[in-house]
Motif scaffolding. Sequence first.
Motif, PDB file in Angstrom:
ATOM      1  N   ALA A 127     -11.286  -9.451   3.111  1.00 22.60           N
ATOM      2  CA  ALA A 127     -11.300 -10.094   4.423  1.00 22.60           C
ATOM      3  C   ALA A 127     -11.892  -9.239   5.538  1.00 22.60           C
ATOM      4  CB  ALA A 127      -9.875 -10.492   4.805  1.00 22.60           C
ATOM      5  N   VAL A 128     -11.874  -7.905   5.389  1.00 22.90           N
ATOM      6  CA  VAL A 128     -12.243  -7.024   6.500  1.00 22.90           C
ATOM      7  C   VAL A 128     -13.066  -5.840   6.003  1.00 22.90           C
ATOM      8  CG1 VAL A 128     -11.303  -5.471   8.255  1.00 22.90           C
ATOM      9  CG2 VAL A 128     -10.123  -7.596   7.760  1.00 22.90           C
ATOM     10  N   LEU A 172      -2.859   0.160   5.496  1.00 18.70           N
ATOM     11  CA  LEU A 172      -3.428  -1.130   5.129  1.00 18.70           C
ATOM     12  C   LEU A 172      -2.617  -1.737   3.997  1.00 18.70           C
ATOM     13  CD1 LEU A 172      -7.151  -0.073   4.905  1.00 18.70           C
ATOM     14  CD2 LEU A 172      -6.095  -1.314   6.760  1.00 18.70           C
ATOM     15  N   GLU A 173      -2.466  -3.053   4.031  1.00 23.96           N
ATOM     16  CA  GLU A 173      -1.845  -3.758   2.917  1.00 23.96           C
ATOM     17  C   GLU A 173      -2.609  -5.044   2.699  1.00 23.96           C
ATOM     18  OE1 GLU A 173       2.429  -5.449   1.318  1.00 23.96           O
ATOM     19  OE2 GLU A 173       2.299  -4.609   3.324  1.00 23.96           O
ATOM     20  N   TYR A 174      -2.949  -5.306   1.448  1.00 22.07           N
ATOM     21  CA  TYR A 174      -3.673  -6.515   1.099  1.00 22.07           C
ATOM     22  C   TYR A 174      -3.070  -7.094  -0.168  1.00 22.07           C
ATOM     23  CZ  TYR A 174      -7.355  -9.625  -0.525  1.00 22.07           C
ATOM     24  OH  TYR A 174      -8.039 -10.710  -0.973  1.00 22.07           O
ATOM     25  N   ASN A 175      -2.631  -8.335  -0.093  1.00 20.46           N
ATOM     26  CA  ASN A 175      -2.087  -9.030  -1.246  1.00 20.46           C
ATOM     27  C   ASN A 175      -2.877 -10.282  -1.467  1.00 20.46           C
ATOM     28  OD1 ASN A 175       0.199  -7.275  -1.812  1.00 20.46           O
ATOM     29  ND2 ASN A 175       0.983  -7.985   0.138  1.00 20.46           N
ATOM     30  N   LYS A 176      -3.517 -10.379  -2.614  1.00 17.41           N
ATOM     31  CA  LYS A 176      -4.338 -11.529  -2.942  1.00 17.41           C
ATOM     32  C   LYS A 176      -3.443 -12.756  -3.148  1.00 17.41           C
ATOM     33  CE  LYS A 176      -8.198 -12.692  -5.869  1.00 17.41           C
ATOM     34  NZ  LYS A 176      -9.061 -12.236  -6.956  1.00 17.41           N
ATOM     35  N   THR A 177      -3.773 -13.830  -2.445  1.00 13.35           N
ATOM     36  CA  THR A 177      -3.018 -15.074  -2.552  1.00 13.35           C
ATOM     37  C   THR A 177      -3.491 -15.832  -3.785  1.00 13.35           C
ATOM     38  OG1 THR A 177      -2.884 -15.154  -0.148  1.00 13.35           O
ATOM     39  CG2 THR A 177      -2.344 -17.167  -1.336  1.00 13.35           C
ATOM     40  N   PRO A 178      -2.563 -16.203  -4.682  1.00  8.98           N
ATOM     41  CA  PRO A 178      -2.970 -16.964  -5.856  1.00  8.98           C
ATOM     42  C   PRO A 178      -3.517 -18.328  -5.454  1.00  8.98           C
ATOM     43  CG  PRO A 178      -0.621 -16.400  -5.950  1.00  8.98           C
ATOM     44  CD  PRO A 178      -1.159 -15.929  -4.647  1.00  8.98           C
ATOM     45  N   THR A 179      -4.533 -18.788  -6.176  1.00 10.12           N
ATOM     46  CA  THR A 179      -5.119 -20.099  -5.868  1.00 10.12           C
ATOM     47  C   THR A 179      -4.716 -21.121  -6.887  1.00 10.12           C
ATOM     48  OG1 THR A 179      -7.134 -19.502  -7.050  1.00 10.12           O
ATOM     49  CG2 THR A 179      -7.094 -19.147  -4.667  1.00 10.12           C
ATOM     50  N   MET A 235     -14.171   3.140   0.465  1.00  6.60           N
ATOM     51  CA  MET A 235     -13.015   2.760  -0.310  1.00  6.60           C
ATOM     52  C   MET A 235     -12.990   1.248  -0.434  1.00  6.60           C
ATOM     53  SD  MET A 235     -10.053   5.057   1.299  1.00  6.60           S
ATOM     54  CE  MET A 235      -9.843   6.641   0.609  1.00  6.60           C
ATOM     55  N   ASP A 236     -12.647   0.755  -1.587  1.00  7.73           N
ATOM     56  CA  ASP A 236     -12.473  -0.675  -1.808  1.00  7.73           C
ATOM     57  C   ASP A 236     -11.008  -0.922  -2.137  1.00  7.73           C
ATOM     58  OD1 ASP A 236     -15.145  -1.485  -1.515  1.00  7.73           O
ATOM     59  OD2 ASP A 236     -15.596  -0.816  -3.540  1.00  7.73           O
ATOM     60  N   LEU A 237     -10.371  -1.794  -1.381  1.00 10.78           N
ATOM     61  CA  LEU A 237      -8.975  -2.132  -1.609  1.00 10.78           C
ATOM     62  C   LEU A 237      -8.912  -3.557  -2.140  1.00 10.78           C
ATOM     63  CD1 LEU A 237      -6.009  -1.313  -1.376  1.00 10.78           C
ATOM     64  CD2 LEU A 237      -6.017  -2.161   0.966  1.00 10.78           C
ATOM     65  N   GLY A 238      -8.678  -3.704  -3.443  1.00 11.12           N
ATOM     66  CA  GLY A 238      -8.622  -5.018  -4.065  1.00 11.12           C
ATOM     67  C   GLY A 238      -7.240  -5.636  -4.003  1.00 11.12           C
ATOM     68  N   LYS A 286     -15.156   4.425   5.558  1.00  8.79           N
ATOM     69  CA  LYS A 286     -15.431   2.993   5.577  1.00  8.79           C
ATOM     70  C   LYS A 286     -14.474   2.322   4.594  1.00  8.79           C
ATOM     71  CE  LYS A 286     -18.965  -0.484   4.692  1.00  8.79           C
ATOM     72  NZ  LYS A 286     -20.341  -0.728   4.213  1.00  8.79           N
ATOM     73  N   ILE A 287     -13.794   1.282   5.052  1.00  7.77           N
ATOM     74  CA  ILE A 287     -12.826   0.563   4.231  1.00  7.77           C
ATOM     75  C   ILE A 287     -13.316  -0.866   4.064  1.00  7.77           C
ATOM     76  CG2 ILE A 287     -10.453  -0.248   4.077  1.00  7.77           C
ATOM     77  CD1 ILE A 287      -9.773   2.109   6.001  1.00  7.77           C
ATOM     78  N   THR A 288     -13.305  -1.364   2.817  1.00 12.45           N
ATOM     79  CA  THR A 288     -13.736  -2.723   2.549  1.00 12.45           C
ATOM     80  C   THR A 288     -12.660  -3.462   1.767  1.00 12.45           C
ATOM     81  OG1 THR A 288     -16.024  -1.967   2.415  1.00 12.45           O
ATOM     82  CG2 THR A 288     -15.553  -4.124   1.487  1.00 12.45           C
TER      83      THR A 288
END
Length: 44
Positions: A25-26, A37-44, A1-4, A20-22
């Motif tokens: 960061a991890v 799982l929670e993933y929030n992309k930080t704006p640059t 699984m890919d979590l974007g 398998k989780i990708t």
Amino acid sequence: MDLGGGAMLLRVPKDAGGAKITTAAVTAAITGTTVLLEYNKTPT
């Protein structure tokens, strides 16, 4: 699984063969557990 980005609840029973989780960061391989799982992309 890919979590974007976002959240995911994953249950992997002991006899299911694992998962398998990708993320950016991890990378994790798990078996016989439940994870949130929670993933929030930080704006640059």
